[in-house]
Design a protein around this motif. Sequence first.
Motif, PDB file in Angstrom:
ATOM      1  N   UNK A 154      34.290 -23.477 -77.334  1.00 17.86           N
ATOM      2  CA  UNK A 154      34.455 -22.046 -77.611  1.00 17.86           C
ATOM      3  C   UNK A 154      33.246 -21.255 -77.125  1.00 17.86           C
ATOM      4  N   UNK A 155      32.054 -21.769 -77.374  1.00 18.23           N
ATOM      5  CA  UNK A 155      30.840 -21.107 -76.892  1.00 18.23           C
ATOM      6  C   UNK A 155      30.800 -21.089 -75.366  1.00 18.23           C
ATOM      7  N   UNK A 156      31.274 -22.179 -74.772  1.00 24.03           N
ATOM      8  CA  UNK A 156      31.319 -22.267 -73.313  1.00 24.03           C
ATOM      9  C   UNK A 156      32.244 -21.203 -72.733  1.00 24.03           C
ATOM     10  N   UNK A 157      33.403 -21.016 -73.362  1.00 25.40           N
ATOM     11  CA  UNK A 157      34.363 -20.008 -72.907  1.00 25.40           C
ATOM     12  C   UNK A 157      33.808 -18.597 -73.089  1.00 25.40           C
ATOM     13  N   UNK A 158      33.125 -18.383 -74.211  1.00 24.47           N
ATOM     14  CA  UNK A 158      32.518 -17.071 -74.458  1.00 24.47           C
ATOM     15  C   UNK A 158      31.472 -16.751 -73.399  1.00 24.47           C
ATOM     16  N   UNK A 159      30.691 -17.750 -73.034  1.00 29.46           N
ATOM     17  CA  UNK A 159      29.647 -17.538 -72.039  1.00 29.46           C
ATOM     18  C   UNK A 159      30.255 -17.249 -70.672  1.00 29.46           C
ATOM     19  N   UNK A 160      31.308 -17.978 -70.313  1.00 32.00           N
ATOM     20  CA  UNK A 160      31.983 -17.727 -69.045  1.00 32.00           C
ATOM     21  C   UNK A 160      32.592 -16.327 -69.025  1.00 32.00           C
ATOM     22  N   UNK A 161      33.104 -15.878 -70.172  1.00 33.92           N
ATOM     23  CA  UNK A 161      33.677 -14.531 -70.252  1.00 33.92           C
ATOM     24  C   UNK A 161      32.600 -13.471 -70.032  1.00 33.92           C
ATOM     25  N   UNK A 162      31.414 -13.705 -70.602  1.00 34.79           N
ATOM     26  CA  UNK A 162      30.314 -12.739 -70.467  1.00 34.79           C
ATOM     27  C   UNK A 162      29.762 -12.692 -69.054  1.00 34.79           C
ATOM     28  N   UNK A 163      29.638 -13.863 -68.419  1.00 36.64           N
ATOM     29  CA  UNK A 163      28.976 -13.937 -67.121  1.00 36.64           C
ATOM     30  C   UNK A 163      29.939 -13.902 -65.944  1.00 36.64           C
ATOM     31  N   UNK A 164      31.229 -14.075 -66.218  1.00 36.36           N
ATOM     32  CA  UNK A 164      32.194 -14.200 -65.128  1.00 36.36           C
ATOM     33  C   UNK A 164      32.541 -12.901 -64.429  1.00 36.36           C
ATOM     34  N   UNK A 165      32.186 -11.772 -65.006  1.00 34.39           N
ATOM     35  CA  UNK A 165      32.508 -10.500 -64.371  1.00 34.39           C
ATOM     36  C   UNK A 165      33.913 -10.037 -64.697  1.00 34.39           C
ATOM     37  N   UNK A 166      34.310  -8.920 -64.097  1.00 41.55           N
ATOM     38  CA  UNK A 166      35.580  -8.290 -64.430  1.00 41.55           C
ATOM     39  C   UNK A 166      36.781  -9.142 -64.019  1.00 41.55           C
ATOM     40  N   UNK A 167      36.676  -9.879 -62.919  1.00 41.20           N
ATOM     41  CA  UNK A 167      37.790 -10.717 -62.475  1.00 41.20           C
ATOM     42  C   UNK A 167      38.096 -11.794 -63.507  1.00 41.20           C
ATOM     43  N   UNK A 168      37.057 -12.454 -64.003  1.00 46.03           N
ATOM     44  CA  UNK A 168      37.251 -13.482 -65.022  1.00 46.03           C
ATOM     45  C   UNK A 168      37.823 -12.875 -66.294  1.00 46.03           C
ATOM     46  N   UNK A 169      37.398 -11.674 -66.635  1.00 47.06           N
ATOM     47  CA  UNK A 169      37.897 -11.036 -67.856  1.00 47.06           C
ATOM     48  C   UNK A 169      39.368 -10.666 -67.732  1.00 47.06           C
ATOM     49  N   UNK A 170      39.785 -10.200 -66.559  1.00 46.89           N
ATOM     50  CA  UNK A 170      41.197  -9.875 -66.356  1.00 46.89           C
ATOM     51  C   UNK A 170      42.055 -11.136 -66.486  1.00 46.89           C
ATOM     52  N   UNK A 171      41.563 -12.253 -65.951  1.00 46.81           N
ATOM     53  CA  UNK A 171      42.284 -13.521 -66.094  1.00 46.81           C
ATOM     54  C   UNK A 171      42.356 -13.920 -67.565  1.00 46.81           C
ATOM     55  N   UNK A 172      41.275 -13.782 -68.297  1.00 44.34           N
ATOM     56  CA  UNK A 172      41.256 -14.079 -69.727  1.00 44.34           C
ATOM     57  C   UNK A 172      42.257 -13.196 -70.477  1.00 44.34           C
ATOM     58  N   UNK A 173      42.303 -11.905 -70.117  1.00 44.70           N
ATOM     59  CA  UNK A 173      43.239 -10.993 -70.788  1.00 44.70           C
ATOM     60  C   UNK A 173      44.686 -11.426 -70.556  1.00 44.70           C
ATOM     61  N   UNK A 174      45.004 -11.835 -69.340  1.00 48.03           N
ATOM     62  CA  UNK A 174      46.357 -12.298 -69.034  1.00 48.03           C
ATOM     63  C   UNK A 174      46.711 -13.567 -69.807  1.00 48.03           C
ATOM     64  N   UNK A 175      45.766 -14.497 -69.858  1.00 48.09           N
ATOM     65  CA  UNK A 175      46.008 -15.747 -70.590  1.00 48.09           C
ATOM     66  C   UNK A 175      46.157 -15.467 -72.085  1.00 48.09           C
ATOM     67  N   UNK A 176      45.328 -14.568 -72.625  1.00 49.11           N
ATOM     68  CA  UNK A 176      45.411 -14.225 -74.047  1.00 49.11           C
ATOM     69  C   UNK A 176      46.747 -13.576 -74.374  1.00 49.11           C
ATOM     70  N   UNK A 177      47.221 -12.686 -73.508  1.00 46.80           N
ATOM     71  CA  UNK A 177      48.520 -12.031 -73.737  1.00 46.80           C
ATOM     72  C   UNK A 177      49.649 -13.044 -73.696  1.00 46.80           C
ATOM     73  N   UNK A 178      49.542 -14.029 -72.793  1.00 51.75           N
ATOM     74  CA  UNK A 178      50.574 -15.066 -72.729  1.00 51.75           C
ATOM     75  C   UNK A 178      50.577 -15.902 -74.007  1.00 51.75           C
ATOM     76  N   UNK A 179      49.377 -16.234 -74.509  1.00 53.83           N
ATOM     77  CA  UNK A 179      49.275 -17.005 -75.754  1.00 53.83           C
ATOM     78  C   UNK A 179      49.897 -16.234 -76.919  1.00 53.83           C
ATOM     79  N   UNK A 180      49.644 -14.926 -76.963  1.00 57.16           N
ATOM     80  CA  UNK A 180      50.234 -14.084 -78.017  1.00 57.16           C
ATOM     81  C   UNK A 180      51.744 -14.043 -77.891  1.00 57.16           C
ATOM     82  N   UNK A 181      52.235 -13.954 -76.653  1.00 54.38           N
ATOM     83  CA  UNK A 181      53.689 -13.876 -76.442  1.00 54.38           C
ATOM     84  C   UNK A 181      54.386 -15.170 -76.843  1.00 54.38           C
TER      85      UNK A 181
END
Length: 287
Positions: free
Chosen positions: A4-31
């Motif tokens: 979880x800490x590893x994922x949080x760090x990647x989200x912080x350092x990955x830039x906007x592209x990584x965050x958009x991918x995270x948002x898509x994956x999170x929305x799929x998990x919610x769906x």
Amino acid sequence: MNILDDLKLQYKLGGIAMRVIYWNVACFAISLVFFYQYSGGGFAYPNWLALSSDPNVFMFKPWTFLTYAFFHSSFFHLLFNMMVLNFASNLFLTFFTQKQYLGLYILGAIFSGVIFSLSFYFLGMPGIIVGASAAIMAILVAVTTYQPLMGVRLLLIGNVKLWHITAVILVLDLMQFRLDNTGGHISHLAGALFGFVFIKLLQNGTDLSVIVSRTLDFFTNLFKKSPTTPFTKVHKNYKKPTEKVTSRIVTKDKTQQQIDEILDKISQSGYDCLTKEEKEFLFKAGK
């Protein structure tokens, strides 16, 4: 450091592209939790998330022109889109800023959604769509328009030009236009058109992404608390100990230098090349 800490760090350092991918994956998990019909084996998205071609729906739910671009109809739909998004994002961000990237993603999705809704309405074909494909096509075609002759190395194929890849994807969309998922292919082609227009306007001095940047800045400043400055008593003859100030600056410089060295290492060899100690140091520094 756990996963979880590893994922949080990647989200912080990955830039906007990584965050958009995270948002898509999170929305799929919610769906999967709220909208997946396990008996029928498919998703049943409500019309306040998916984009409908019915004007009686989308006129009263305008946010669906954007929300549809973060949900997907299946795992493989999500997987393929995120692979192409990651590929196109890395190329786009080589030449353009993160604000331009986010602006293009959002505006490309909205423009494609409008074209889909109007097309289906005038054709008398009711339907709904979900998926990030149109926004991804906007990013891919944008960078292709800017650097069509860029060389790309593909597994099992070898070196090809970027425009070859984009052309194949567009031709496949055109070939399947009347066969299946007509609404999806309309939105893909609309996204491609928007990506082309975006770059041509940018080359002429008009950056459409500022629409999104200024809108986000407006709402950010609207809800941001103004910092309160506490009362401080001034002593004219008081001097701060120079030794402590110097010590604090040196510590900050050393820490920043170590962060810069690790970030350079990430940009050259990727995040996975970091040692456990380096990951933990970045995670603590990002707090």
